[in-house]
Design a protein around this motif. Structure first.
Motif, PDB file in Angstrom:
ATOM      1  N   ALA A 119       0.826  -1.210   0.000  1.00 33.86           N
ATOM      2  CA  ALA A 119       0.000   0.000   0.000  1.00 33.86           C
ATOM      3  C   ALA A 119       0.857   1.254   0.000  1.00 33.86           C
ATOM      4  CB  ALA A 119      -0.924   0.010   1.214  1.00 33.86           C
ATOM      5  N   ASP A 120       0.534   2.154  -0.909  1.00 35.79           N
ATOM      6  CA  ASP A 120       1.151   3.481  -0.930  1.00 35.79           C
ATOM      7  C   ASP A 120       0.234   4.407  -0.142  1.00 35.79           C
ATOM      8  OD1 ASP A 120       2.692   5.673  -1.445  1.00 35.79           O
ATOM      9  OD2 ASP A 120       2.145   5.842  -3.564  1.00 35.79           O
ATOM     10  N   THR A 121       0.318   4.323   1.154  1.00 38.62           N
ATOM     11  CA  THR A 121      -0.656   4.938   2.054  1.00 38.62           C
ATOM     12  C   THR A 121      -0.762   6.447   1.888  1.00 38.62           C
ATOM     13  OG1 THR A 121      -0.160   3.164   3.610  1.00 38.62           O
ATOM     14  CG2 THR A 121      -1.353   5.066   4.480  1.00 38.62           C
ATOM     15  N   ILE A 122       0.347   7.109   1.555  1.00 36.36           N
ATOM     16  CA  ILE A 122       0.298   8.570   1.442  1.00 36.36           C
ATOM     17  C   ILE A 122       0.576   9.042   0.021  1.00 36.36           C
ATOM     18  CG2 ILE A 122       0.791   9.020   3.859  1.00 36.36           C
ATOM     19  CD1 ILE A 122       3.739   9.526   3.045  1.00 36.36           C
ATOM     20  N   GLY A 123       0.543   8.150  -0.948  1.00 29.86           N
ATOM     21  CA  GLY A 123       0.632   8.556  -2.345  1.00 29.86           C
ATOM     22  C   GLY A 123       1.948   9.170  -2.751  1.00 29.86           C
ATOM     23  N   VAL A 124       3.063   8.569  -2.297  1.00 30.67           N
ATOM     24  CA  VAL A 124       4.382   9.100  -2.649  1.00 30.67           C
ATOM     25  C   VAL A 124       5.125   8.218  -3.653  1.00 30.67           C
ATOM     26  CG1 VAL A 124       4.725  10.372  -0.507  1.00 30.67           C
ATOM     27  CG2 VAL A 124       5.401   7.965  -0.628  1.00 30.67           C
ATOM     28  N   GLY A 125       4.539   7.086  -4.025  1.00 31.68           N
ATOM     29  CA  GLY A 125       5.217   6.148  -4.910  1.00 31.68           C
ATOM     30  C   GLY A 125       5.384   6.681  -6.316  1.00 31.68           C
ATOM     31  N   ASN A 126       6.357   6.103  -7.023  1.00 27.63           N
ATOM     32  CA  ASN A 126       6.556   6.407  -8.438  1.00 27.63           C
ATOM     33  C   ASN A 126       6.695   5.081  -9.183  1.00 27.63           C
ATOM     34  OD1 ASN A 126       9.583   5.783  -9.040  1.00 27.63           O
ATOM     35  ND2 ASN A 126       9.592   6.901  -7.092  1.00 27.63           N
ATOM     36  N   PRO A 127       6.458   5.049 -10.488  1.00 25.72           N
ATOM     37  CA  PRO A 127       6.436   3.777 -11.205  1.00 25.72           C
ATOM     38  C   PRO A 127       7.712   2.955 -11.101  1.00 25.72           C
ATOM     39  CG  PRO A 127       5.410   5.486 -12.521  1.00 25.72           C
ATOM     40  CD  PRO A 127       6.009   6.174 -11.330  1.00 25.72           C
ATOM     41  N   ALA A 128       8.878   3.597 -11.079  1.00 22.84           N
ATOM     42  CA  ALA A 128      10.132   2.853 -10.981  1.00 22.84           C
ATOM     43  C   ALA A 128      10.232   2.139  -9.639  1.00 22.84           C
ATOM     44  CB  ALA A 128      11.320   3.789 -11.189  1.00 22.84           C
ATOM     45  N   PHE A 141      -3.030   1.887  -4.153  1.00 28.29           N
ATOM     46  CA  PHE A 141      -2.393   3.184  -4.400  1.00 28.29           C
ATOM     47  C   PHE A 141      -3.342   4.339  -4.120  1.00 28.29           C
ATOM     48  CE2 PHE A 141       0.002   0.422  -7.424  1.00 28.29           C
ATOM     49  CZ  PHE A 141       1.231   0.524  -6.790  1.00 28.29           C
ATOM     50  N   HIS A 142      -2.743   5.412  -3.615  1.00 26.93           N
ATOM     51  CA  HIS A 142      -3.446   6.681  -3.485  1.00 26.93           C
ATOM     52  C   HIS A 142      -2.922   7.615  -4.568  1.00 26.93           C
ATOM     53  CE1 HIS A 142      -5.198   6.361   0.829  1.00 26.93           C
ATOM     54  NE2 HIS A 142      -5.035   5.161   0.304  1.00 26.93           N
ATOM     55  N   ASN A 143      -3.798   8.458  -5.080  1.00 27.48           N
ATOM     56  CA  ASN A 143      -3.441   9.347  -6.186  1.00 27.48           C
ATOM     57  C   ASN A 143      -3.079  10.736  -5.688  1.00 27.48           C
ATOM     58  OD1 ASN A 143      -3.083   9.681  -9.002  1.00 27.48           O
ATOM     59  ND2 ASN A 143      -4.992  10.832  -9.116  1.00 27.48           N
ATOM     60  N   THR A 144      -2.554  10.817  -4.497  1.00 27.95           N
ATOM     61  CA  THR A 144      -2.312  12.092  -3.824  1.00 27.95           C
ATOM     62  C   THR A 144      -1.468  13.045  -4.664  1.00 27.95           C
ATOM     63  OG1 THR A 144      -2.274  10.756  -1.800  1.00 27.95           O
ATOM     64  CG2 THR A 144      -1.598  13.055  -1.602  1.00 27.95           C
ATOM     65  N   ARG A 145      -0.482  12.510  -5.364  1.00 25.49           N
ATOM     66  CA  ARG A 145       0.427  13.345  -6.163  1.00 25.49           C
ATOM     67  C   ARG A 145       0.314  13.064  -7.660  1.00 25.49           C
ATOM     68  NH1 ARG A 145       2.085  12.447  -1.214  1.00 25.49           N
ATOM     69  NH2 ARG A 145       3.004  14.184  -0.062  1.00 25.49           N
ATOM     70  N   GLY A 146      -0.824  12.451  -8.059  1.00 24.26           N
ATOM     71  CA  GLY A 146      -1.090  12.267  -9.472  1.00 24.26           C
ATOM     72  C   GLY A 146      -0.382  11.101 -10.135  1.00 24.26           C
ATOM     73  N   THR A 147       0.237  10.216  -9.343  1.00 21.38           N
ATOM     74  CA  THR A 147       0.976   9.092  -9.929  1.00 21.38           C
ATOM     75  C   THR A 147       0.226   7.762  -9.809  1.00 21.38           C
ATOM     76  OG1 THR A 147       2.144   8.741  -7.835  1.00 21.38           O
ATOM     77  CG2 THR A 147       3.229  10.160  -9.462  1.00 21.38           C
ATOM     78  N   GLY A 148      -1.006   7.806  -9.326  1.00 22.78           N
ATOM     79  CA  GLY A 148      -1.719   6.570  -9.024  1.00 22.78           C
ATOM     80  C   GLY A 148      -1.880   5.624 -10.202  1.00 22.78           C
ATOM     81  N   LEU A 149      -2.378   6.131 -11.332  1.00 21.88           N
ATOM     82  CA  LEU A 149      -2.601   5.262 -12.487  1.00 21.88           C
ATOM     83  C   LEU A 149      -1.290   4.726 -13.047  1.00 21.88           C
ATOM     84  CD1 LEU A 149      -5.453   7.049 -14.469  1.00 21.88           C
ATOM     85  CD2 LEU A 149      -5.604   4.927 -13.170  1.00 21.88           C
ATOM     86  N   ALA A 150      -0.266   5.575 -13.105  1.00 15.78           N
ATOM     87  CA  ALA A 150       1.042   5.114 -13.576  1.00 15.78           C
ATOM     88  C   ALA A 150       1.572   4.011 -12.663  1.00 15.78           C
ATOM     89  CB  ALA A 150       2.021   6.281 -13.627  1.00 15.78           C
ATOM     90  N   ASN A 151       1.334   4.152 -11.377  1.00 14.49           N
ATOM     91  CA  ASN A 151       1.789   3.132 -10.431  1.00 14.49           C
ATOM     92  C   ASN A 151       1.023   1.823 -10.601  1.00 14.49           C
ATOM     93  OD1 ASN A 151       3.687   4.865  -9.361  1.00 14.49           O
ATOM     94  ND2 ASN A 151       2.382   5.528  -7.665  1.00 14.49           N
ATOM     95  N   VAL A 152      -0.274   1.917 -10.870  1.00 15.67           N
ATOM     96  CA  VAL A 152      -1.056   0.704 -11.139  1.00 15.67           C
ATOM     97  C   VAL A 152      -0.479  -0.035 -12.339  1.00 15.67           C
ATOM     98  CG1 VAL A 152      -3.289  -0.156 -11.950  1.00 15.67           C
ATOM     99  CG2 VAL A 152      -3.215   1.521 -10.097  1.00 15.67           C
ATOM    100  N   TRP A 153      -0.211   0.712 -13.402  1.00 14.81           N
ATOM    101  CA  TRP A 153       0.313   0.091 -14.623  1.00 14.81           C
ATOM    102  C   TRP A 153       1.669  -0.570 -14.367  1.00 14.81           C
ATOM    103  CZ3 TRP A 153      -1.855  -1.425 -18.893  1.00 14.81           C
ATOM    104  CH2 TRP A 153      -1.063  -1.733 -20.008  1.00 14.81           C
ATOM    105  N   ALA A 154       2.543   0.142 -13.673  1.00 15.09           N
ATOM    106  CA  ALA A 154       3.869  -0.406 -13.373  1.00 15.09           C
ATOM    107  C   ALA A 154       3.765  -1.666 -12.517  1.00 15.09           C
ATOM    108  CB  ALA A 154       4.720   0.651 -12.649  1.00 15.09           C
ATOM    109  N   ALA A 155       2.838  -1.657 -11.560  1.00 18.65           N
ATOM    110  CA  ALA A 155       2.673  -2.814 -10.681  1.00 18.65           C
ATOM    111  C   ALA A 155       2.195  -4.032 -11.453  1.00 18.65           C
ATOM    112  CB  ALA A 155       1.688  -2.479  -9.561  1.00 18.65           C
ATOM    113  N   ILE A 156       1.252  -3.826 -12.365  1.00 17.81           N
ATOM    114  CA  ILE A 156       0.725  -4.936 -13.156  1.00 17.81           C
ATOM    115  C   ILE A 156       1.813  -5.519 -14.056  1.00 17.81           C
ATOM    116  CG2 ILE A 156      -0.904  -5.537 -14.995  1.00 17.81           C
ATOM    117  CD1 ILE A 156      -2.828  -3.489 -13.702  1.00 17.81           C
ATOM    118  N   LEU A 157       2.589  -4.659 -14.693  1.00 15.38           N
ATOM    119  CA  LEU A 157       3.668  -5.146 -15.550  1.00 15.38           C
ATOM    120  C   LEU A 157       4.711  -5.916 -14.739  1.00 15.38           C
ATOM    121  CD1 LEU A 157       4.364  -2.248 -18.078  1.00 15.38           C
ATOM    122  CD2 LEU A 157       2.767  -4.150 -18.250  1.00 15.38           C
ATOM    123  N   ALA A 158       4.856  -5.551 -13.462  1.00 15.58           N
ATOM    124  CA  ALA A 158       5.831  -6.222 -12.599  1.00 15.58           C
ATOM    125  C   ALA A 158       5.278  -7.503 -11.975  1.00 15.58           C
ATOM    126  CB  ALA A 158       6.298  -5.273 -11.499  1.00 15.58           C
TER     127      ALA A 158
END
Length: 314
Positions: A179-188, A210-227
């Motif tokens: 869980a990205d509880t505070i929405g700080v994750g990035n796809p890498a 994922f939380h979309n707090t900083r606008g990276t939520g969808l990109a993070n979902v995609w990266a997670a699925i590919l991984a």
């Protein structure tokens, strides 16, 4: 169309994570309608409530009443979030919860703020709660909160999260979530952590939250699925947040995730038109516009048949 991955499982978390931080009190009847609408949209795993101290999370004070009103469905998994054995006992006693969701926290700072446990204590409690679920004939899963960063302790070492996942895997949960509880994750970061956790836990599935707090939520979902993540948590409208994690605003929106995946040829089992209708209904209940982008813009535009005919004639 992206065809390497054919399907992704969705978990609708709006009845719990979507609502828990909202100041506007939502009635049990509205919560049950939200769950029913999620079912109508195709959701088959729903986090329906949490069994926590109502003084700490007033929005979840009606957990038992919500469970009593759940439709009887053999094809649906109802998830109850629990933080301790008392919560687990309450969830089991309802006779309506199918799966207990435990939470381990990557840092002492958030662990103590969220559930009064150090990080290591939260791992042991999560393992115990999974075993309690199994002993009661239910299934259990665990989420590692603040996997990508903590509002109190800052950066979280990848190795720490991987170690926690390996420890929790020993209790045989059905899956482990990051869980990205505070929405700080990035796809890498997401791709790296999902890959390493998968390698550490063998055949157990990885779920992501994922939380979309900083606008990276969808990109993070995609990266997670590919991984290699196979299940995604999402909340209709993008509602959500943790009362104990400052700045933890907004889950990724179910309709946004579904639009992205379905347009890429990845099945979610959800009906986007019904999700958009659900967004508008929930916005009326909450008396505000919800942050989901697809809820505002709609799905892929469909050509107007009459206009096309007129163009062809011309």
């Amino acid at each position: 169309m992206y065809t390497e991955i054919s399907a992704v499982e969705m978990v609708e978390v709006s009845p719990r994570d979507g609502l828990q931080n909202e100041k506007r009190a939502i009635s049990t009847a509205y919560k049950l309608e939200l769950i029913n609408r999620a079912l109508e949209s195709g959701a088959r795993r729903i986090e329906v409530t949490s069994f926590v101290n109502p003084k700490a999370v007033p929005q979840m004070a009606d957990a038992d009443e919500v469970c009593a009103g759940l439709p009887e469905r053999d094809d649906v998994t109802y998830i109850g979030l629990v933080m301790n054995q008392r919560g687990a006992d309450r969830a089991i006693a309802t006779g309506r919860i199918d799966q207990l969701g435990a939470v381990a926290v990557s840092t002492d700072g958030l662990g103590i703020a969220n559930q009064g446990q150090t990080s290591e204590e939260s791992v042991e409690v999560a393992k115990s709660l999974i075993r309690s679920a199994q002993a009661a004939g239910l299934t259990g899963q665990a989420t590692i909160a603040a996997s990508f960063g903590c509002p109190f302790d800052g950066e979280v070492a990848v190795d720490r999260v991987v170690e926690m996942a390996a420890q929790i895997a020993a209790a045989n949960p059905v899956e482990i979530a990051l869980a990205d509880t505070i929405g700080v994750g990035n796809p890498a970061h997401v791709a790296s952590l999902v890959s390493k956790v998968k390698a550490a836990i063998g055949e157990l599935p990885v779920r992501v939250h994922f939380h979309n707090t900083r606008g990276t939520g969808l990109a993070n979902v995609w990266a997670a699925i590919l991984a290699g993540a196979t299940t995604v948590d999402a909340s209709i409208g993008g509602l959500g947040g943790c009362p104990f994690a400052p700045g933890a605003a907004g889950n990724v929106a179910t309709e946004d995730v579904v639009y992205m995946l379905e347009r890429a040829g990845i099945s979610t089992g959800l009906d986007l038109d019904k999700l958009i209708e659900m967004n508008r209904w929930l916005g009326g209940v909450m008396e505000k516009d919800l942050p989901a982008m697809v809820g505002k813009a709609g799905g892929f535009p469909q050509p107007d048949a009459k206009q096309n005919d007129e163009r062809n004639v011309a």
